[in-house]
Design a protein around this motif. Sequence first.
Motif, PDB file in Angstrom:
ATOM      1  N   LEU A   1       1.458   7.679  -6.015  1.00 34.44           N
ATOM      2  CA  LEU A   1      -0.176   8.703  -6.369  1.00 34.44           C
ATOM      3  C   LEU A   1       0.403  10.226  -4.759  1.00 34.44           C
ATOM      4  CD1 LEU A   1      -2.869   6.957  -4.586  1.00 34.44           C
ATOM      5  CD2 LEU A   1      -1.580   7.885  -7.345  1.00 34.44           C
ATOM      6  N   ALA A   2       1.620  10.336  -4.771  1.00 36.23           N
ATOM      7  CA  ALA A   2       2.471  10.914  -4.820  1.00 36.23           C
ATOM      8  C   ALA A   2       2.697  12.293  -4.610  1.00 36.23           C
ATOM      9  CB  ALA A   2       3.180  11.040  -2.645  1.00 36.23           C
TER      10      ALA A   2
ATOM     11  N   ALA B   1       0.549   3.791  -2.369  1.00 33.92           N
ATOM     12  CA  ALA B   1       0.375   5.396  -2.086  1.00 33.92           C
ATOM     13  C   ALA B   1       1.720   6.590  -2.880  1.00 33.92           C
ATOM     14  CB  ALA B   1       0.931   5.535  -0.774  1.00 33.92           C
ATOM     15  N   LYS B   2       2.767   6.155  -2.703  1.00 31.55           N
ATOM     16  CA  LYS B   2       4.188   7.004  -3.341  1.00 31.55           C
ATOM     17  C   LYS B   2       3.696   7.453  -4.460  1.00 31.55           C
ATOM     18  CE  LYS B   2       8.395   6.185  -1.291  1.00 31.55           C
ATOM     19  NZ  LYS B   2       9.269   5.543  -1.109  1.00 31.55           N
TER      20      LYS B   2
ATOM     21  N   LEU C   1      -5.944  -1.070  -5.758  1.00 33.04           N
ATOM     22  CA  LEU C   1      -5.318  -0.514  -4.903  1.00 33.04           C
ATOM     23  C   LEU C   1      -6.806   0.599  -4.189  1.00 33.04           C
ATOM     24  CD1 LEU C   1      -3.811   2.193  -3.776  1.00 33.04           C
ATOM     25  CD2 LEU C   1      -3.680   3.395  -6.687  1.00 33.04           C
TER      26      LEU C   1
ATOM     27  N   LEU D   1       0.877   8.977   3.578  1.00 31.49           N
ATOM     28  CA  LEU D   1       0.881   7.441   3.294  1.00 31.49           C
ATOM     29  C   LEU D   1       1.912   6.428   2.872  1.00 31.49           C
ATOM     30  CD1 LEU D   1      -2.261   7.276   3.273  1.00 31.49           C
ATOM     31  CD2 LEU D   1      -2.015   7.300   5.098  1.00 31.49           C
ATOM     32  N   ALA D   2       2.683   7.079   2.525  1.00 33.58           N
ATOM     33  CA  ALA D   2       3.418   6.664   1.490  1.00 33.58           C
ATOM     34  C   ALA D   2       4.988   5.827   2.300  1.00 33.58           C
ATOM     35  CB  ALA D   2       4.456   7.730   0.399  1.00 33.58           C
TER      36      ALA D   2
ATOM     37  N   LEU E   1       0.343  -1.648  -0.025  1.00 27.47           N
ATOM     38  CA  LEU E   1      -0.102   0.066   0.085  1.00 27.47           C
ATOM     39  C   LEU E   1       0.501   1.338   0.099  1.00 27.47           C
ATOM     40  CD1 LEU E   1      -2.791   1.341   0.136  1.00 27.47           C
ATOM     41  CD2 LEU E   1      -2.553   1.270   2.811  1.00 27.47           C
ATOM     42  N   ALA E   2       1.721   1.196   0.787  1.00 29.34           N
ATOM     43  CA  ALA E   2       2.860   2.369   0.811  1.00 29.34           C
ATOM     44  C   ALA E   2       3.296   3.335  -0.495  1.00 29.34           C
ATOM     45  CB  ALA E   2       3.934   2.004   2.010  1.00 29.34           C
TER      46      ALA E   2
ATOM     47  N   ALA F   1      -1.814  14.740  -3.384  1.00 25.03           N
ATOM     48  CA  ALA F   1      -0.403  13.904  -2.935  1.00 25.03           C
ATOM     49  C   ALA F   1       0.591  14.639  -1.758  1.00 25.03           C
ATOM     50  CB  ALA F   1       0.037  15.079  -4.636  1.00 25.03           C
TER      51      ALA F   1
ATOM     52  N   ALA G   1      -0.992  11.635   0.261  1.00 26.65           N
ATOM     53  CA  ALA G   1       0.023  10.299  -0.254  1.00 26.65           C
ATOM     54  C   ALA G   1       0.965  10.533   0.017  1.00 26.65           C
ATOM     55  CB  ALA G   1      -1.200  10.496  -1.489  1.00 26.65           C
TER      56      ALA G   1
ATOM     57  N   LEU H   1       1.894   4.196   8.009  1.00 27.61           N
ATOM     58  CA  LEU H   1       1.134   3.486   7.739  1.00 27.61           C
ATOM     59  C   LEU H   1       0.756   2.542   9.135  1.00 27.61           C
ATOM     60  CD1 LEU H   1       0.906   1.888   4.211  1.00 27.61           C
ATOM     61  CD2 LEU H   1      -0.503   3.810   4.913  1.00 27.61           C
TER      62      LEU H   1
END
Lengths: 111, 111
Positions: A22-23, A19-20, A90, B22-23, A15-16, B16, B19, B28
């Motif tokens: 999307l970061a 998420a990255k 996702l 959370l990355a 997940l991380a 972003a 996110a 998390l």
Amino acid sequence: MPTKADQFAADLGALAAQAKALAHPARLAIIQLLADRDACVCGEIVDDLPLAQSTVSRHLKVLKEAGLVQGTVDGPSVCYCLDAEAIRVLHDRFADFFAQLEPRSTPDDCC
Amino acid sequence: MPTKADQFAADLGALAAQAKALAHPARLAIIQLLADRDACVCGEIVDDLPLAQSTVSRHLKVLKEAGLVQGTVDGPSVCYCLDAEAIRVLHDRFADFFAQLEPRSTPDDCC
DNA sequence: TTCGTTTATCGAATAACTACGATAAACGAT
DNA sequence: ATCGTTTATCGTAGTTATTCGATAAACGAA
């Protein structure tokens, strides 16, 4: 070479990692672009973003490596499109994560 | 000093940024920990993670700066807890983002 | 084949992230 | 006031990310 982040549960790592992907606002913008043009888009992404072509190419690579975007060669250009299934996975992952956070009755704000 | 990422829509930038919070699997894991102990937890987080105390403190700072976690001083220790409202907002933001991606009937895989 | 278009990659500079140990700061208890 | 516990910050090191320009690679068209 295992990094420190590998010592966590695999699902958290997965997940991380996504998420990255999307970061960064540029990558979110790319994803929206690919979704808007219902089919797919090639290099018009470059025209729509305030970034150099090489930078956009890198962002696309990140999205590809995260499995969210697919690129197929179409003549001289490349056609990128969202991997709808990966996006769904996702989405589910995020939904599960957030759902897990609130089984508590969240009585009153702690502290 | 405005960076390149500021040239995108504000909502993309906000999503972003969260996110990014959370990355990392450690963050998390911290979020899950804070949710599990229905109330909140102080330094036990350090014991539950394979990271040095200073590293955990940094991750907590990132989560605080993203607005997802609150910390209140409780005697010698600090009590951290999730900001339930912020989590909900983030959840909604993600849900909106993903919902926007599939108004298309996703006919057949493009390309 | 040669040219123009399109995309990927390289090289390089800067910035940000991750991590740790060491140290400082805050607080309760002795 | 001093000690031990708890947390934050500093200094540092190594890694990764972001960005650009320049260049290479792939391809269709002339």
